[in-house]
Design a protein around this motif. Structure first.
Motif, PDB file in Angstrom:
ATOM      1  N   PRO A 167       0.825  -1.211   0.000  1.00  0.00           N
ATOM      2  CA  PRO A 167       0.000   0.000   0.000  1.00  0.00           C
ATOM      3  C   PRO A 167       0.856   1.257   0.000  1.00  0.00           C
ATOM      4  CG  PRO A 167       0.074  -0.971   2.195  1.00  0.00           C
ATOM      5  CD  PRO A 167       0.744  -1.952   1.272  1.00  0.00           C
ATOM      6  N   GLY A 168       0.414   2.233  -0.789  1.00  0.00           N
ATOM      7  CA  GLY A 168       1.121   3.501  -0.836  1.00  0.00           C
ATOM      8  C   GLY A 168       2.388   3.493  -1.659  1.00  0.00           C
ATOM      9  N   GLN A 169       2.729   2.363  -2.276  1.00  0.00           N
ATOM     10  CA  GLN A 169       3.944   2.269  -3.078  1.00  0.00           C
ATOM     11  C   GLN A 169       3.611   2.399  -4.563  1.00  0.00           C
ATOM     12  OE1 GLN A 169       6.498  -1.092  -2.264  1.00  0.00           O
ATOM     13  NE2 GLN A 169       5.822  -1.190  -0.128  1.00  0.00           N
ATOM     14  N   VAL A 170       4.484   3.063  -5.310  1.00  0.00           N
ATOM     15  CA  VAL A 170       4.335   3.135  -6.758  1.00  0.00           C
ATOM     16  C   VAL A 170       4.841   1.822  -7.349  1.00  0.00           C
ATOM     17  CG1 VAL A 170       4.988   4.350  -8.861  1.00  0.00           C
ATOM     18  CG2 VAL A 170       4.632   5.632  -6.739  1.00  0.00           C
ATOM     19  N   LEU A 171       3.968   1.111  -8.045  1.00  0.00           N
ATOM     20  CA  LEU A 171       4.288  -0.202  -8.598  1.00  0.00           C
ATOM     21  C   LEU A 171       4.260  -0.126 -10.114  1.00  0.00           C
ATOM     22  CD1 LEU A 171       1.967  -2.280  -6.233  1.00  0.00           C
ATOM     23  CD2 LEU A 171       4.434  -1.941  -5.990  1.00  0.00           C
ATOM     24  N   LEU A 210      -9.489   3.374  -5.059  1.00  0.00           N
ATOM     25  CA  LEU A 210      -8.321   2.978  -4.284  1.00  0.00           C
ATOM     26  C   LEU A 210      -7.106   2.696  -5.159  1.00  0.00           C
ATOM     27  CD1 LEU A 210      -9.957   0.556  -1.668  1.00  0.00           C
ATOM     28  CD2 LEU A 210      -9.034   2.834  -1.246  1.00  0.00           C
ATOM     29  N   ILE A 211      -7.326   2.264  -6.399  1.00  0.00           N
ATOM     30  CA  ILE A 211      -6.210   1.954  -7.297  1.00  0.00           C
ATOM     31  C   ILE A 211      -5.992   3.150  -8.203  1.00  0.00           C
ATOM     32  CG2 ILE A 211      -5.299   0.377  -9.042  1.00  0.00           C
ATOM     33  CD1 ILE A 211      -7.217  -1.753  -7.977  1.00  0.00           C
ATOM     34  N   GLN A 212      -4.865   3.833  -7.993  1.00  0.00           N
ATOM     35  CA  GLN A 212      -4.541   5.040  -8.751  1.00  0.00           C
ATOM     36  C   GLN A 212      -3.639   4.695  -9.938  1.00  0.00           C
ATOM     37  OE1 GLN A 212      -6.221   7.492  -7.558  1.00  0.00           O
ATOM     38  NE2 GLN A 212      -6.672   6.603  -5.545  1.00  0.00           N
ATOM     39  N   THR A 213      -3.911   5.311 -11.076  1.00  0.00           N
ATOM     40  CA  THR A 213      -3.014   5.224 -12.226  1.00  0.00           C
ATOM     41  C   THR A 213      -2.073   6.419 -12.199  1.00  0.00           C
ATOM     42  OG1 THR A 213      -4.706   4.131 -13.573  1.00  0.00           O
ATOM     43  CG2 THR A 213      -2.842   5.115 -14.743  1.00  0.00           C
ATOM     44  N   LEU A 214      -0.795   6.168 -12.156  1.00  0.00           N
ATOM     45  CA  LEU A 214       0.216   7.219 -12.137  1.00  0.00           C
ATOM     46  C   LEU A 214       0.873   7.250 -13.514  1.00  0.00           C
ATOM     47  CD1 LEU A 214       1.744   6.480  -8.625  1.00  0.00           C
ATOM     48  CD2 LEU A 214      -0.189   7.949  -9.213  1.00  0.00           C
ATOM     49  N   ARG A 215       0.588   8.270 -14.276  1.00  0.00           N
ATOM     50  CA  ARG A 215       0.998   8.324 -15.674  1.00  0.00           C
ATOM     51  C   ARG A 215       2.499   8.139 -15.840  1.00  0.00           C
ATOM     52  NH1 ARG A 215      -2.844  12.297 -14.959  1.00  0.00           N
ATOM     53  NH2 ARG A 215      -4.789  11.991 -16.108  1.00  0.00           N
ATOM     54  N   GLY A 216       2.852   7.163 -16.651  1.00  0.00           N
ATOM     55  CA  GLY A 216       4.251   6.902 -16.942  1.00  0.00           C
ATOM     56  C   GLY A 216       4.990   6.144 -15.872  1.00  0.00           C
ATOM     57  N   ARG A 217       4.306   5.828 -14.739  1.00  0.00           N
ATOM     58  CA  ARG A 217       4.980   5.147 -13.628  1.00  0.00           C
ATOM     59  C   ARG A 217       4.325   3.826 -13.241  1.00  0.00           C
ATOM     60  NH1 ARG A 217       5.435   9.320  -8.915  1.00  0.00           N
ATOM     61  NH2 ARG A 217       3.559  10.223  -9.844  1.00  0.00           N
ATOM     62  N   GLY A 218       3.012   3.722 -13.354  1.00  0.00           N
ATOM     63  CA  GLY A 218       2.349   2.476 -13.005  1.00  0.00           C
ATOM     64  C   GLY A 218       1.109   2.720 -12.169  1.00  0.00           C
ATOM     65  N   TYR A 219       0.979   1.966 -11.073  1.00  0.00           N
ATOM     66  CA  TYR A 219      -0.210   2.046 -10.231  1.00  0.00           C
ATOM     67  C   TYR A 219       0.192   2.177  -8.769  1.00  0.00           C
ATOM     68  CZ  TYR A 219      -2.737   0.263 -14.317  1.00  0.00           C
ATOM     69  OH  TYR A 219      -3.260   0.100 -15.574  1.00  0.00           O
TER      70      TYR A 219
END
Length: 232
Positions: A167-171, A210-219
């Motif tokens: 949780p809370g980690q960029v994957l 709860l599941i965020q998409t982080l553009r260019g980085r993942g989820y």
């Protein structure tokens, strides 16, 4: 922490099948291919369950088990072996095994025995993952959000388990794909996106995103790191 399983098996095909199948069910699984590697792994970490072959290069499984039981009387051990004589089963159980399954075997039966041993050995407190209002019981494979049961496919379940462990980690997409699907991500397939979409839909039926998409980085599982507008 999730459930950690050590699989000790020298047959590469059987080992790969067991490890892949258990990982798909959401367990954290490590593999040792011989008796010495198994003994080192058992000495070096905490395990919730051990799946142990009898015939192994170097130290045999019964010797490994007896040594382990001198230090640990509680961790459940399942013998998975081609030795199917009644006398062998008696020796294995007397040597400290909690259960005994003969090869060839059906994976569904192995999984049922794994669940039963985890329930017997640890109970719910040691097999639960939680993050916010989401909860997974790894022994029974029940997933809840805000008390509501989630009807997940096997891959959606494995994906949610992976998110709840980080949780809370960029994957990155590569990291998620290679863990949940146990194969290399080709950078083209949209399999991950499809499963994230379906998992989101089921989670958001009982609450916010709860599941965020982080553009260019993942989820990321949780609130986006930059606040509203950072994720999608």
């Amino acid at each position: 922490m999730g459930v950690r399983i050590l699989t000790v098996e020298d047959d590469e095909l059987i080992a790969a099948s067991v490890v892949r199948g258990l990982r798909e069910e959401g367990f954290t699984v490590e593999h040792a291919a011989d008796g010495e590697a198994a003994s080192l792994a058992l000495q070096g970490g905490r395990w919730d369950l051990v799946i142990l072959d009898w015939w192994l290069p170097g130290r045999d499984g019964l010797s490994v088990l007896r040594g382990f039981r001198q230090r640990d009387r509680d961790t459940p051990v399942l013998f998975l072996t081609a030795r199917d004589a009644v006398s062998d089963r008696v020796r294995g159980l007397d040597g400290g095994a909690d259960d005994y399954l003969c090869k060839p075997f059906a994976f569904d039966e192995l999984l049922a025995r794994v669940r039963a041993l985890l329930r017997r050995g640890e109970g719910r407190a040691g097999t639960t993952l939680t993050a916010g209002d989401v909860e997974i019981d790894l022994a029974t494979q029940k997933a809840l959000r805000a008390g509501h049961p989630l009807d997940l496919t096997a891959k959606e379940y494995a994906l949610l388990v992976f998110f709840l462990r980080h949780p809370g980690q960029v994957l990155s997409r590569t990291r998620i794909y290679e863990h949940v699907w146990d194969e290399r991500y080709d950078g083209i397939s949209n399999t991950l996106e499809v499963h994230v979409f379906e998992l989101r839909r089921k989670l958001e039926a009982h609450g916010g995103r709860l599941i965020q998409t982080l553009r260019g980085r993942g989820y990321m599982f949780g609130d986006p790191p930059g606040g509203p507008g950072e994720g999608s």
